[in-house]
Design a protein around this motif. Structure first.
Motif, PDB file in Angstrom:
ATOM      1  N   ARG A  88     -63.014  14.051   6.398  1.00 28.96           N
ATOM      2  CA  ARG A  88     -64.086  13.113   6.059  1.00 28.96           C
ATOM      3  C   ARG A  88     -64.782  13.526   4.773  1.00 28.96           C
ATOM      4  NH1 ARG A  88     -65.414  12.081  12.190  1.00 28.96           N
ATOM      5  NH2 ARG A  88     -64.686   9.942  12.272  1.00 28.96           N
ATOM      6  N   ALA A  91     -62.290  13.287   1.627  1.00 29.14           N
ATOM      7  CA  ALA A  91     -61.943  11.924   1.219  1.00 29.14           C
ATOM      8  C   ALA A  91     -62.993  11.292   0.303  1.00 29.14           C
ATOM      9  CB  ALA A  91     -61.740  11.049   2.455  1.00 29.14           C
ATOM     10  N   LEU A  92     -64.245  11.711   0.422  1.00 28.36           N
ATOM     11  CA  LEU A  92     -65.309  11.082  -0.370  1.00 28.36           C
ATOM     12  C   LEU A  92     -65.182  11.332  -1.875  1.00 28.36           C
ATOM     13  CD1 LEU A  92     -68.321  11.497   2.051  1.00 28.36           C
ATOM     14  CD2 LEU A  92     -67.046   9.408   1.506  1.00 28.36           C
ATOM     15  N   ALA A 132     -62.540   8.659   5.462  1.00 30.60           N
ATOM     16  CA  ALA A 132     -63.908   9.176   5.499  1.00 30.60           C
ATOM     17  C   ALA A 132     -64.658   8.643   6.713  1.00 30.60           C
ATOM     18  CB  ALA A 132     -64.646   8.814   4.215  1.00 30.60           C
TER      19      ALA A 132
END
Length: 165
Positions: A88, A91-92, A132
């Motif tokens: 998560r 991925a940002l 995410a």
């Protein structure tokens, strides 16, 4: 057996099959973008002068620094996504690099929504945002390490739920 009960039976079996196949979605997404971005990040890390020059041509501020950040984000973020560790969070910044790519390198090509969603950068952005929000899925280090890490964190920083009244 009536036609209605036959359709209900088929529906139930299909739903059971779909539940069993759920891990495939996030796993394939992680493997795909992980492998792609390990490769692109590695390539950028080994051609930083060219990437810096390209970023300068796009008028990206501090092109040398941003070339290093983009290359490192792609390479190390790709590794994390591949194994499903910190998915998560990893991925940002990967999603952010795709937004920047669209706003800089692809902007002159955008002539409508259809063109925008046709870019591979858009597809990667969607994958990153999905990961995410949804997480790595059950076939990941996040899932494997999650319970022990939560127990460790609860011992160090008790939450309201873990503190006796």
């Amino acid at each position: 057996m009536t036609q209605t009960s036959l359709l209900g039976n088929i529906r139930a079996r299909l739903l059971t099959l779909a539940r069993r196949l759920e891990p495939i979605g996030p796993t394939l997404a992680r493997l795909t973008v992980g492998l792609v971005f390990i490769g692109t990040g590695w390539g950028k890390l080994h051609t930083l002068p060219d990437v810096t020059e390209f970023f300068a041509s796009l008028h990206i501020p501090a092109p040398g620094l941003n070339a290093r950040i983009a290359a490192s984000t792609e390479f190390f973020g790709g590794i994390l996504l591949l194994v499903g560790l910190g998915t998560r969070l990893a991925a940002l910044p990967m999603a952010f690099t795709m937004v920047i790519a669209i706003l800089t390198a692809k902007r002159p090509e955008i002539d409508g929504l259809t063109t925008l969603v046709g870019f591979e950068e858009w597809s990667y952005l969607v994958f990153f945002l999905w990961l995410a929000v949804a997480g790595a899925g059950p076939l990941s280090l996040d899932r494997l390490l999650g319970p022990p890490v939560r127990r460790l964190l609860e011992k160090k920083w008790p939450t309201r739920e873990t503190v006796p009244a």
